[in-house]
Scaffold this motif. Structure first.
Motif, PDB file in Angstrom:
ATOM      1  N   PHE A 196       0.881  -1.179  -0.059  1.00  0.00           N
ATOM      2  CA  PHE A 196       0.129  -0.080   0.074  1.00  0.00           C
ATOM      3  C   PHE A 196       0.800   1.134  -0.073  1.00  0.00           C
ATOM      4  O   PHE A 196       0.717   2.141  -0.937  1.00  0.00           O
ATOM      5  CB  PHE A 196      -0.978   0.080   1.207  1.00  0.00           C
ATOM      6  CG  PHE A 196      -2.188  -0.453   0.860  1.00  0.00           C
ATOM      7  CD1 PHE A 196      -3.340   0.248   0.589  1.00  0.00           C
ATOM      8  CD2 PHE A 196      -2.433  -1.891   0.873  1.00  0.00           C
ATOM      9  CE1 PHE A 196      -4.512  -0.335   0.479  1.00  0.00           C
ATOM     10  CE2 PHE A 196      -3.587  -2.412   0.733  1.00  0.00           C
ATOM     11  CZ  PHE A 196      -4.747  -1.530   0.526  1.00  0.00           C
ATOM     12  N   ARG A 197       1.827   1.259   0.743  1.00  0.00           N
ATOM     13  CA  ARG A 197       2.921   2.484   0.863  1.00  0.00           C
ATOM     14  C   ARG A 197       3.463   2.814  -0.436  1.00  0.00           C
ATOM     15  O   ARG A 197       3.412   3.901  -0.778  1.00  0.00           O
ATOM     16  CB  ARG A 197       3.897   2.310   1.927  1.00  0.00           C
ATOM     17  CG  ARG A 197       3.536   2.073   3.324  1.00  0.00           C
ATOM     18  CD  ARG A 197       4.559   1.889   4.313  1.00  0.00           C
ATOM     19  NE  ARG A 197       4.297   1.916   5.684  1.00  0.00           N
ATOM     20  CZ  ARG A 197       3.828   3.072   6.588  1.00  0.00           C
ATOM     21  NH1 ARG A 197       4.283   4.144   6.019  1.00  0.00           N
ATOM     22  NH2 ARG A 197       3.620   2.783   7.760  1.00  0.00           N
ATOM     23  N   GLY A 199       2.420   1.589  -3.391  1.00  0.00           N
ATOM     24  CA  GLY A 199       1.598   1.824  -4.535  1.00  0.00           C
ATOM     25  C   GLY A 199       0.793   3.073  -4.697  1.00  0.00           C
ATOM     26  O   GLY A 199       0.198   3.472  -5.470  1.00  0.00           O
ATOM     27  N   LEU A 200       0.641   3.835  -3.298  1.00  0.00           N
ATOM     28  CA  LEU A 200      -0.100   5.040  -3.183  1.00  0.00           C
ATOM     29  C   LEU A 200       0.789   6.281  -3.408  1.00  0.00           C
ATOM     30  O   LEU A 200       0.538   7.326  -3.252  1.00  0.00           O
ATOM     31  CB  LEU A 200      -0.944   4.915  -2.057  1.00  0.00           C
ATOM     32  CG  LEU A 200      -1.968   3.868  -2.291  1.00  0.00           C
ATOM     33  CD1 LEU A 200      -2.726   3.802  -0.678  1.00  0.00           C
ATOM     34  CD2 LEU A 200      -3.030   3.959  -3.400  1.00  0.00           C
ATOM     35  N   LYS A 201       2.104   6.319  -2.900  1.00  0.00           N
ATOM     36  CA  LYS A 201       3.103   7.137  -2.762  1.00  0.00           C
ATOM     37  C   LYS A 201       2.908   8.160  -4.037  1.00  0.00           C
ATOM     38  O   LYS A 201       3.308   9.292  -3.773  1.00  0.00           O
ATOM     39  CB  LYS A 201       4.475   6.609  -2.544  1.00  0.00           C
ATOM     40  CG  LYS A 201       5.131   5.939  -3.781  1.00  0.00           C
ATOM     41  CD  LYS A 201       6.727   5.614  -3.528  1.00  0.00           C
ATOM     42  CE  LYS A 201       7.130   4.718  -4.507  1.00  0.00           C
ATOM     43  NZ  LYS A 201       8.438   4.223  -4.155  1.00  0.00           N
ATOM     44  N   ASP A 202       2.708   7.920  -5.323  1.00  0.00           N
ATOM     45  CA  ASP A 202       2.926   9.045  -6.286  1.00  0.00           C
ATOM     46  C   ASP A 202       1.451   9.097  -6.660  1.00  0.00           C
ATOM     47  O   ASP A 202       1.548   9.670  -7.930  1.00  0.00           O
ATOM     48  CB  ASP A 202       3.756   8.370  -7.369  1.00  0.00           C
ATOM     49  CG  ASP A 202       3.296   7.171  -8.073  1.00  0.00           C
ATOM     50  OD1 ASP A 202       2.333   6.554  -7.402  1.00  0.00           O
ATOM     51  OD2 ASP A 202       3.764   6.860  -9.260  1.00  0.00           O
ATOM     52  N   ALA A 203       0.395   9.099  -5.834  1.00  0.00           N
ATOM     53  CA  ALA A 203      -1.135   9.454  -6.338  1.00  0.00           C
ATOM     54  C   ALA A 203      -1.056  10.835  -6.757  1.00  0.00           C
ATOM     55  O   ALA A 203      -0.409  11.594  -6.113  1.00  0.00           O
ATOM     56  CB  ALA A 203      -1.831   9.105  -5.284  1.00  0.00           C
ATOM     57  N   LYS A 204      -1.631  11.332  -7.906  1.00  0.00           N
ATOM     58  CA  LYS A 204      -1.736  12.557  -8.412  1.00  0.00           C
ATOM     59  C   LYS A 204      -2.887  13.421  -7.541  1.00  0.00           C
ATOM     60  O   LYS A 204      -2.613  14.483  -7.320  1.00  0.00           O
ATOM     61  CB  LYS A 204      -2.529  12.470  -9.865  1.00  0.00           C
ATOM     62  CG  LYS A 204      -1.612  11.991 -10.871  1.00  0.00           C
ATOM     63  CD  LYS A 204      -2.021  12.017 -12.261  1.00  0.00           C
ATOM     64  CE  LYS A 204      -1.323  11.468 -13.431  1.00  0.00           C
ATOM     65  NZ  LYS A 204      -1.838  11.460 -14.618  1.00  0.00           N
TER      66      LYS A 204
END
Length: 317
Positions: A196-197, A199-204
């Motif tokens: 999760f960390r 996979g979500l670190k570069d969310a727009k």
């Protein structure tokens, strides 16, 4: 968190069932420390607790889930047979405050080994029932705090450790196996947390809109912002002011998707999405699993991650 009207109505029914069961227990004498098959007799209140009990107990336990697959746990009304199962259990794993009828049965139980998930992972008040009301038009007071602790893998791991420790006390002969199973499960949850960390670190965008305010711990842990149409109660009704806030948040944060869940009607989410010109997708609060033979906590959480990544506009592979 609100006590729902279904749950309130079921308390009286449970009280009757409980009285009958207590009388039968008194007449029939107490049960042995283990079931006739030699396994630890464990009662779990709903799926997240059942998953822990089964994974950690393995071949040494027989787990009874009070909430059937596909049933929304807030709606649970215990039968006399289920109250009896709680009374006879060697160990109980539950989350206090989520299901009032279960709380009542546990309070009356003589089980020596009881795991309350909130003791290992205390609830946090995410103020998720503001600007919502139940279908009868009223607010109902209940235990404070968001119950969905299992949606943060690190909090869920803390509960897992408590379950393993209690099973070891209840069945010392297999303590080493319980410890091994606990360590393995905590390891899998640690891996999930890292996924999760990463996979979500570069969310727009780090804001998501959901029909059910179940994801406060997940959002908090991974630096996201949850905007919920409903409160903790998935059948509460949003006020016009709340709907206006959702529309504003969606527009300001580039939201593309309205999430709905699997165990309640998606109509509200679909209506809001249509009004705003947005897509819909599933974000599963994992209060239950429709088909345990195909999915479990880990597979559903990974699907949640995939759906979040698509909605938030992540760029990593």
């Amino acid at each position: 968190m609100m006590i729902r009207r279904h749950a309130r109505g079921s308390i009286a029914l449970t009280a009757t069932a409980l009285s009958a069961t207590l009388l039968l227990t008194a007449c029939g004498g107490s049960s042995s420390a283990k079931g006739t098959d030699g396994k630890l007799d464990v009662v779990a209140s709903f799926y997240p607790m059942e998953f822990l009990a089964a994974q950690i107990g393995g071949e040494h336990v027989k787990v009874t889930d009070l909430t059937a697959a596909g049933v929304e746990p807030h709606d649970l009304e215990l039968t006399a047979k289920q109250v009896g199962a709680v009374q006879k259990a060697d160990a109980i794993v539950y989350l206090k405050g989520l299901q009032p009828t279960v709380d009542q049965a546990v309070d009356q139980s003589k089980a020596k080994h009881v795991v309350d998930a909130t003791a290992a992972a205390p609830l946090v008040d995410h103020h998720l029932d503001e600007d919502t009301e139940e279908a009868d038009g009223h607010h109902h007071e209940g235990p404070a705090g968001d119950p969905h602790i299992w949606l943060d893998p690190t909090r869920y791991a803390a509960v897992a450790k408590s379950v393993g420790a209690e099973f070891a006390k209840a069945d010392p002969a297999h303590a080493a196996d319980y410890q091994k199973n606990t360590d393995e499960l905590v390891g899998r949850l640690t891996t999930l947390d890292q996924e999760f960390r990463d996979g979500l670190k570069d969310a727009k965008t780090r804001t998501f809109v959901t029909s059910h305010a179940a994801f406060g711990y997940l959002a908090e842990h991974y630096g996201l912002t949850q905007v919920a149409i409903n409160g903790v109660d998935p059948e509460s009704e949003p006020t016009p002011a709340r709907l206006a806030e959702v529309q504003k948040a969606a527009g300001e944060n580039g939201v593309t998707t309205i999430f709905f869940e699997t165990l309640v009607s998606p109509k509200l989410a679909e209506t809001v999405a249509k009004d705003l010109g947005l897509k819909t997708a599933v974000l599963d609060p994992l209060e239950g699993v429709k088909d345990p033979s195909k999915d479990d906590y880990l597979t559903v959480m990974r699907q949640n991650l995939a759906n979040l990544r698509a909605a938030l506009g992540t760029t990593t592979g």
